[in-house]
Scaffold this motif. Structure first.
Motif, mmCIF file in Angstrom:
data_model
loop_
_atom_site.group_PDB
_atom_site.id
_atom_site.type_symbol
_atom_site.label_atom_id
_atom_site.label_comp_id
_atom_site.label_asym_id
_atom_site.label_seq_id
_atom_site.Cartn_x
_atom_site.Cartn_y
_atom_site.Cartn_z
ATOM 1 N N ALA A 127 -27.453 5.492 -38.273
ATOM 2 C CA ALA A 127 -27.391 6.579 -39.256
ATOM 3 C C ALA A 127 -27.037 7.894 -38.573
ATOM 4 N N GLY A 128 -26.218 8.702 -39.240
ATOM 5 C CA GLY A 128 -25.865 10.020 -38.738
ATOM 6 C C GLY A 128 -26.816 11.081 -39.276
ATOM 7 N N HIS A 129 -26.559 12.341 -38.895
ATOM 8 C CA HIS A 129 -27.437 13.433 -39.314
ATOM 9 C C HIS A 129 -27.474 13.579 -40.834
ATOM 10 N N MET A 130 -26.325 13.517 -41.478
ATOM 11 C CA MET A 130 -26.280 13.697 -42.925
ATOM 12 C C MET A 130 -26.980 12.548 -43.648
ATOM 13 N N THR A 131 -26.831 11.345 -43.135
ATOM 14 C CA THR A 131 -27.512 10.189 -43.736
ATOM 15 C C THR A 131 -29.024 10.331 -43.604
ATOM 16 N N TYR A 170 -42.550 22.264 -43.816
ATOM 17 C CA TYR A 170 -42.745 20.923 -44.377
ATOM 18 C C TYR A 170 -41.951 19.880 -43.589
ATOM 19 N N PHE A 171 -40.698 20.210 -43.250
ATOM 20 C CA PHE A 171 -39.866 19.279 -42.478
ATOM 21 C C PHE A 171 -40.483 18.990 -41.114
ATOM 22 N N ASP A 172 -41.123 20.002 -40.512
ATOM 23 C CA ASP A 172 -41.751 19.799 -39.200
ATOM 24 C C ASP A 172 -42.870 18.770 -39.273
ATOM 25 N N GLY A 173 -43.459 18.623 -40.459
ATOM 26 C CA GLY A 173 -44.543 17.660 -40.615
ATOM 27 C C GLY A 173 -44.071 16.238 -40.827
ATOM 28 N N ILE A 174 -42.774 16.047 -41.029
ATOM 29 C CA ILE A 174 -42.216 14.694 -41.167
ATOM 30 C C ILE A 174 -41.944 14.139 -39.766
ATOM 31 N N PRO A 175 -42.533 13.015 -39.420
ATOM 32 C CA PRO A 175 -42.381 12.485 -38.050
ATOM 33 C C PRO A 175 -40.918 12.318 -37.631
ATOM 34 N N LYS A 176 -40.606 12.777 -36.431
ATOM 35 C CA LYS A 176 -39.246 12.644 -35.915
ATOM 36 C C LYS A 176 -38.932 11.213 -35.498
ATOM 37 N N ASP A 197 -36.421 9.731 -37.760
ATOM 38 C CA ASP A 197 -35.036 10.071 -37.421
ATOM 39 C C ASP A 197 -34.511 9.165 -36.309
ATOM 40 N N GLU A 198 -35.350 8.971 -35.301
ATOM 41 C CA GLU A 198 -34.933 8.153 -34.156
ATOM 42 C C GLU A 198 -34.697 6.707 -34.570
ATOM 43 N N ALA A 199 -35.567 6.194 -35.433
ATOM 44 C CA ALA A 199 -35.390 4.817 -35.906
ATOM 45 C C ALA A 199 -34.109 4.682 -36.722
ATOM 46 N N ALA A 200 -33.797 5.702 -37.499
ATOM 47 C CA ALA A 200 -32.576 5.660 -38.298
ATOM 48 C C ALA A 200 -31.338 5.733 -37.409
ATOM 49 N N ARG A 201 -31.414 6.522 -36.333
ATOM 50 C CA ARG A 201 -30.266 6.624 -35.424
ATOM 51 C C ARG A 201 -30.021 5.293 -34.713
ATOM 52 N N VAL A 202 -31.088 4.585 -34.407
ATOM 53 C CA VAL A 202 -30.938 3.269 -33.787
ATOM 54 C C VAL A 202 -30.148 2.332 -34.710
#
Length: 278
Positions: free
Chosen positions: A178-182, A161-167, A170-175
């Protein structure tokens, strides 16, 4: 025969089949419910609906047995196992889905192989390990057994299921800093609610109906689960009181039924999405 008539006949056949399946499922349930409400000790009645209904079997179940204690023990174990398993499973699945590290493929294959073997094959090893750790006859030991045993299969399911969530999320959040836990708590988990609900329910159901591992780990009378208590009750002669046993069976099924009624949409979505994306 034209195509429209063929399609109508197909629909009629499908509905007839569905009605038959529904009756096969509902008739035993209705029968056991009515049996728990009829007078006497026998499950058989001269009429389809008992002439006189009573709830005395439910009352006697609480007065004459330790059913409330068995219920409470099982409920605590199931809730604790559900919470611990969900945390471990989601974290494990997130690591396998989002992180790249050496040995990842070997670890995934190992998890896949482990889920092919029933957990009760390790009963002897589990017993010796818990004995060495002084965790026999404790709820903690039993919860650890349940939590560890359900991680392999659930991790694969949730990873799919997680693989189906676009990465890209994650990249937009890191910009934005945001960290991994966030990312895990505020982005992944809210989007993965269906699969998390599915995992939570399956981990709740495991201890609720299990008899083998509680019988292996628990020894004290005051630590018995529903399966252990009801089995021991039957062994001591409760098989002469089928109506009270029927009342106990109904009460055992109540929590699971309620969970399925309220979370049905998430369960179906989690099963289909996890299976397809995995």
């Amino acid at each position: 025969m034209d195509i429209k008539k063929i399609r109508i006949l197909e629909k009629i056949a499908i509905y007839i089949l569905l009605i038959i399946i529904a009756l096969c499922v509902l008739i035993p349930v209705i029968w056991i419910v009515l049996s728990s409400l009829q007078e006497g000790n026998s499950l058989f009645s001269s009429t389809l609906i008992p002439k006189k209904l009573t709830i005395k079997h439910y009352i006697n179940l609480f007065k004459e047995t330790d059913f409330p204690l068995w219920y409470w023990n099982t409920f605590r174990i199931a809730i604790a196992n559900m919470c611990i398993s969900v945390v471990i499973t989601t974290l494990t699945a997130y690591v396998f889905s989002r992180y790249k590290f050496k040995g990842k493929k070997a670890a995934l294959i190992t998890v896949l192989v482990l889920q092919m073997f029933p957990s009760f094959l390790a009963m002897t090893a589990v017993f010796i390990l818990l004995s060495k750790l002084n965790l026999l006859d404790t709820f903690t030991g039993l919860i650890l057994v349940y939590s560890a045993g359900q991680v392999p299969y659930n991790s694969w399911l949730v990873k799919g299921y997680f693989d189906g969530i676009p990465k890209t999320l994650d990249e937009a959040a890191r910009v934005d800093g945001a960290g991994h836990m966030t990312i895990f708590l505020k982005i992944i988990l809210p989007l993965a609610k269906p699969i998390i609900v599915l995992v939570a329910i399956t981990n709740f159901m495991g201890p609720w109906f299990d008899f083998i591992f509680p019988q292996l780990v628990l020894r004290s009378q005051n630590k018995r689960t529903l399966a252990m208590g009801i089995f021991d009750w039957i062994q001591k002669g409760a098989n002469d009181n089928f109506t009270m046993f029927a009342a106990g069976a109904i009460l055992v099924a109540v929590p699971i039924t309620i969970l399925y009624m309220f979370l049905q949409k998430h369960i179906v979505k989690g099963l289909s999405a996890g299976a397809v994306k995995g």
